[in-house]
Enzyme design. Structure first.
Site, mmCIF file in Angstrom:
data_model
loop_
_atom_site.group_PDB
_atom_site.id
_atom_site.type_symbol
_atom_site.label_atom_id
_atom_site.label_comp_id
_atom_site.label_asym_id
_atom_site.label_seq_id
_atom_site.Cartn_x
_atom_site.Cartn_y
_atom_site.Cartn_z
ATOM 1 N N THR A 325 0.837 -1.202 0.000
ATOM 2 C CA THR A 325 0.000 0.000 0.000
ATOM 3 C C THR A 325 0.868 1.246 0.000
ATOM 4 O O THR A 325 0.628 2.207 -0.751
ATOM 5 C CB THR A 325 -0.928 0.008 1.225
ATOM 6 O OG1 THR A 325 -1.716 -1.177 1.225
ATOM 7 C CG2 THR A 325 -1.830 1.218 1.221
ATOM 8 N N GLN A 355 -6.288 -1.778 -2.600
ATOM 9 C CA GLN A 355 -5.597 -0.558 -2.178
ATOM 10 C C GLN A 355 -4.771 0.008 -3.332
ATOM 11 O O GLN A 355 -3.934 -0.682 -3.907
ATOM 12 C CB GLN A 355 -4.670 -0.849 -0.988
ATOM 13 C CG GLN A 355 -5.390 -1.323 0.248
ATOM 14 C CD GLN A 355 -5.402 -2.836 0.385
ATOM 15 O OE1 GLN A 355 -5.538 -3.550 -0.619
ATOM 16 N NE2 GLN A 355 -5.263 -3.329 1.609
ATOM 17 N N GLN A 377 -10.174 2.625 -3.357
ATOM 18 C CA GLN A 377 -9.757 2.257 -1.999
ATOM 19 C C GLN A 377 -8.411 2.904 -1.697
ATOM 20 O O GLN A 377 -7.471 2.818 -2.491
ATOM 21 C CB GLN A 377 -9.652 0.738 -1.854
ATOM 22 C CG GLN A 377 -9.281 0.290 -0.441
ATOM 23 C CD GLN A 377 -9.395 -1.214 -0.255
ATOM 24 O OE1 GLN A 377 -9.925 -1.918 -1.095
ATOM 25 N NE2 GLN A 377 -8.912 -1.703 0.868
ATOM 26 N N ASP A 378 -8.349 3.568 -0.528
ATOM 27 C CA ASP A 378 -7.094 4.173 -0.040
ATOM 28 C C ASP A 378 -6.587 5.295 -0.953
ATOM 29 O O ASP A 378 -5.396 5.371 -1.266
ATOM 30 C CB ASP A 378 -5.996 3.115 0.121
ATOM 31 C CG ASP A 378 -6.269 2.163 1.271
ATOM 32 O OD1 ASP A 378 -7.325 2.293 1.916
ATOM 33 O OD2 ASP A 378 -5.431 1.281 1.523
ATOM 34 N N ASP A 399 -12.118 3.339 2.922
ATOM 35 C CA ASP A 399 -11.008 3.919 3.700
ATOM 36 C C ASP A 399 -10.229 4.944 2.879
ATOM 37 O O ASP A 399 -8.996 4.983 2.917
ATOM 38 C CB ASP A 399 -10.047 2.826 4.190
ATOM 39 C CG ASP A 399 -10.742 1.736 4.983
ATOM 40 O OD1 ASP A 399 -11.832 1.996 5.535
ATOM 41 O OD2 ASP A 399 -10.202 0.616 5.067
ATOM 42 N N ARG A 467 -14.046 4.170 10.134
ATOM 43 C CA ARG A 467 -13.909 2.992 10.991
ATOM 44 C C ARG A 467 -12.496 2.983 11.575
ATOM 45 O O ARG A 467 -11.558 3.555 10.990
ATOM 46 C CB ARG A 467 -14.194 1.710 10.206
ATOM 47 C CG ARG A 467 -13.303 1.468 8.997
ATOM 48 C CD ARG A 467 -13.619 0.131 8.353
ATOM 49 N NE ARG A 467 -12.782 -0.136 7.187
ATOM 50 C CZ ARG A 467 -12.591 -1.340 6.671
ATOM 51 N NH1 ARG A 467 -13.171 -2.405 7.224
ATOM 52 N NH2 ARG A 467 -11.840 -1.509 5.599
ATOM 53 N N TRP A 469 -9.081 1.949 12.128
ATOM 54 C CA TRP A 469 -8.002 1.130 11.587
ATOM 55 C C TRP A 469 -7.060 0.665 12.705
ATOM 56 O O TRP A 469 -6.571 -0.461 12.698
ATOM 57 C CB TRP A 469 -7.255 1.935 10.528
ATOM 58 C CG TRP A 469 -6.125 1.235 9.857
ATOM 59 C CD1 TRP A 469 -5.984 -0.108 9.681
ATOM 60 C CD2 TRP A 469 -4.987 1.833 9.248
ATOM 61 N NE1 TRP A 469 -4.819 -0.389 9.001
ATOM 62 C CE2 TRP A 469 -4.190 0.794 8.725
ATOM 63 C CE3 TRP A 469 -4.563 3.147 9.081
ATOM 64 C CZ2 TRP A 469 -2.989 1.041 8.050
ATOM 65 C CZ3 TRP A 469 -3.372 3.395 8.408
ATOM 66 C CH2 TRP A 469 -2.598 2.349 7.900
#
Length: 562
Positions: A325, A355, A377-378, A399, A467, A469
């Site tokens: 990531t 990610q 994502q990310d 996220d 949320r 992590w």
């Protein structure tokens, strides 16, 4: 009279002095750490010492271990021919992060070794470095978990992680004020910096002045075009921008460079932006398919494009294709004082690739103004240090604003996209893993909206504000508009009851159809807060923005709305 003025400047700083020099039993000092038993194995001394002595000893021990860990990583990398590409990449991430940690610990040690007192801004800087120290080690550890070489590094990583946490806790106990009401105070040098170089607004904006004579004809034409297309940016800027030098990136060959990477590499190392000014890179309109890294030594670099969706940096690196990531970012920045304006940063890997980071930011005192971040994502990895985002557009699914920086977002548009079938959207995933870190995500006067594709799907996708992590995840949403796409519960668990009692999630004076808190989660760590508490998460207090944002020419709101 001069002495009186100097005393007035010094007076706020005197209140930041925190003497903690009395002899203290190590067990008392260790009670402030996450693992007192581990701490006691290191702080057993022939005699009781002061908190400052324990703090210095801890930093020295951490520095020694950081160097040994880097040597161990290099030993593994020397055998890279026997390793998978993903393993090599994870080790390279650890090498970069370990090198940064050595620099952070060296700076902290040198600063505290000869003094028991720190001014407020000094303590904040070192707390930021030591918070990033913990973040860097956690990032290294997470990256190695998925590769087969992790067993041999598990114990060294664990020891370093505990030592860094201990060093942060002891530093906070010895040097950081319990009540940081004055953390916005500036030092005398920050109040009246000695400025040299070219005043950007005077040289390129004021209609009564001409562009500097040393700018060539072709570059003058492009800079004039840039000036005409960025009137709003110039009108909103809060201060003049001190410029050390100007270069132009243009794909048609009329500038100094045809790639952003070449322009970044041309910048001087370790530029002091407070006295010499920014190294200013204009990036003409175009699609730049390249992976850009602004390294640690490329400090006070400012990058200005011709507008969102006009100047675009794009790539498609992702985890599904074998990257970490951390290493999937299209644009990565570490150098202190980085500023970007009028640009788009994009990762086009798509939702099926997992990610895939558009931008990874680990630069202290960094700011993004009128920029767009596009991914799934990310998308935006606010990795570490103090960061500021103003009037930016952020697109993603899972996220998509994550990391462990002390980050403030003001007046940003946060667009949730349509995820994969069966997926929901989580806007934030803040990664604070230690309660002594000064990190968190603060979002003020932002708008939480559905992107066009999600809107077309009829809002059937469940979308949450965030949320946890990590165990001490911290996110504050305040004075923002939350549209109907956000689920009434507001927040989503990560895994069962993990972190629900230790996180800090808060909302303050939000509006819109998704802003009601009556049906919000009932976790111990969730709060509906009042103005006094919300004020701690403003740009002025949370990231000490009064000390540096005006230098970057970026407008910002100091506090809460009246």
């Amino acid at each position: 009279m001069a002495f009186f003025v100097f005393f007035l400047l010094l007076a706020p700083m005197l209140s930041d002095v925190v003497p903690r020099s009395a002899a203290l039993n190590p067990s008392i000092a260790c009670n402030s750490t996450l693992d007192p038993k581990f701490c006691m194995t290191f702080l057993t001394r022939p005699r009781d010492c002061s908190l400052h002595d324990y703090g210095r000893f801890s930093l020295a021990k951490s520095l020694s271990n950081a160097r040994m860990f880097l040597d161990l990583v290099d030993l593994y990398l020397a055998r890279r021919s026997t390793l998978s590409p993903t393993s090599v990449m994870a080790l390279q991430d650890c090498r970069l992060l370990s090198s940064l940690n050595i620099d952070f610990l060296t700076t902290a040690s040198v600063t505290v070794n000869y003094t028991d007192t720190l001014l407020g801004h000094q303590a904040e800087k070192l707390q930021t470095l030591l918070s990033a120290l913990v973040t860097n080690q956690k990032t290294c550890s997470d990256g190695l978990k998925a590769v087969p070489i992790s067993d041999g590094l598990a114990v060294p990583i664990s020891d370093c992680t505990k030592l860094y946490s201990m060093s942060l806790a002891l530093f906070n106990k010895a040097w950081v004020m319990p009540n940081k009401t004055n953390r916005g105070n500036r030092s005398a040098s920050e109040v009246t910096p000695h400025r040299r170089g070219l005043l950007f607004h005077e040289a390129l904006v004021d209609g009564d002045r001409r562009l500097p004579l040393w700018i060539s004809g072709s570059k003058r034409e492009l800079l004039e075009r840039w000036r005409r297309r960025t009137q709003r940016l110039l009108q909103d800027g809060t201060d003049t921008i001190l410029v050390h030098n100007i270069v132009l990136v243009s794909q048609d060959g009329k500038g100094d460079y045809t790639s952003i990477t070449a322009a970044v590499n041309s910048a001087p190392s370790n530029l002091d932006g407070t006295t010499a000014g920014y190294y200013l890179i204009f990036v003409a309109a175009g699609i730049y398919q390249e992976y850009v890294v602004v390294g640690q030594r490329k400090t006070y670099l400012m990058m200005i494009g011709e507008g969102i969706n006009q100047t675009v940096v794009t790539g498609n690196h992702n985890v599904a294709d074998g990257r970490t990531t951390f290493n999937s970012a299209t644009f990565a920045v570490v150098g202190q004082g980085f500023v970007a304006m009028n640009m788009t940063f994009r990762n086009t890997a798509g939702p099926a690739k997992g990610q895939a980071v558009a931008i990874r930011n680990g630069a202290d005192l960094s700011a993004f103004y009128l920029c767009s971040f596009e991914g799934y994502q990310d998308t935006l990895y606010a990795h570490s240090m103090r960061q500021f985002y103003r009037e930016c557009d952020i697109y993603g699914t899972v996220d998509y604003i994550f990391g462990d920086a002390a980050a403030v977002f003001q007046r940003c548009n946060v667009y949730s996209r349509l995820p994969l079938h069966g997926q929901g959207n989580t806007i934030t995933a803040q990664g604070r893993s230690d309660p002594n870190q000064n990190t968190g995500t603060s979002m003020q006067s932002c708008r939480f909206l559905a992107a066009a594709d999600l809107k077309a799907a009829g809002h059937s996708t469940r979308t949450y504000l965030g949320r946890p992590w990590q165990l001490y995840s911290r996110t504050v949403i305040m004075e923002s508009f939350i549209d109907a796409l956000v689920d009434p519960a507001g927040w989503l668990p990560w895994n069962g009851s993990f972190a629900l009692a230790t996180l800090y999630y808060a909302e303050f004076r939000n509006s819109g159809p998704g802003a009601g808190t009556a049906s919000r989660v009932k976790w111990p760590g969730f709060h509906v807060i009042r103005s006094g508490e919300a004020d701690n998460f403003t740009a002025s207090k949370f990231i000490q923005g009064d000390n540096w944002l005006s230098l970057a020419g970026v407008p910002y709101d100091r506090g809460l709305k009246l």
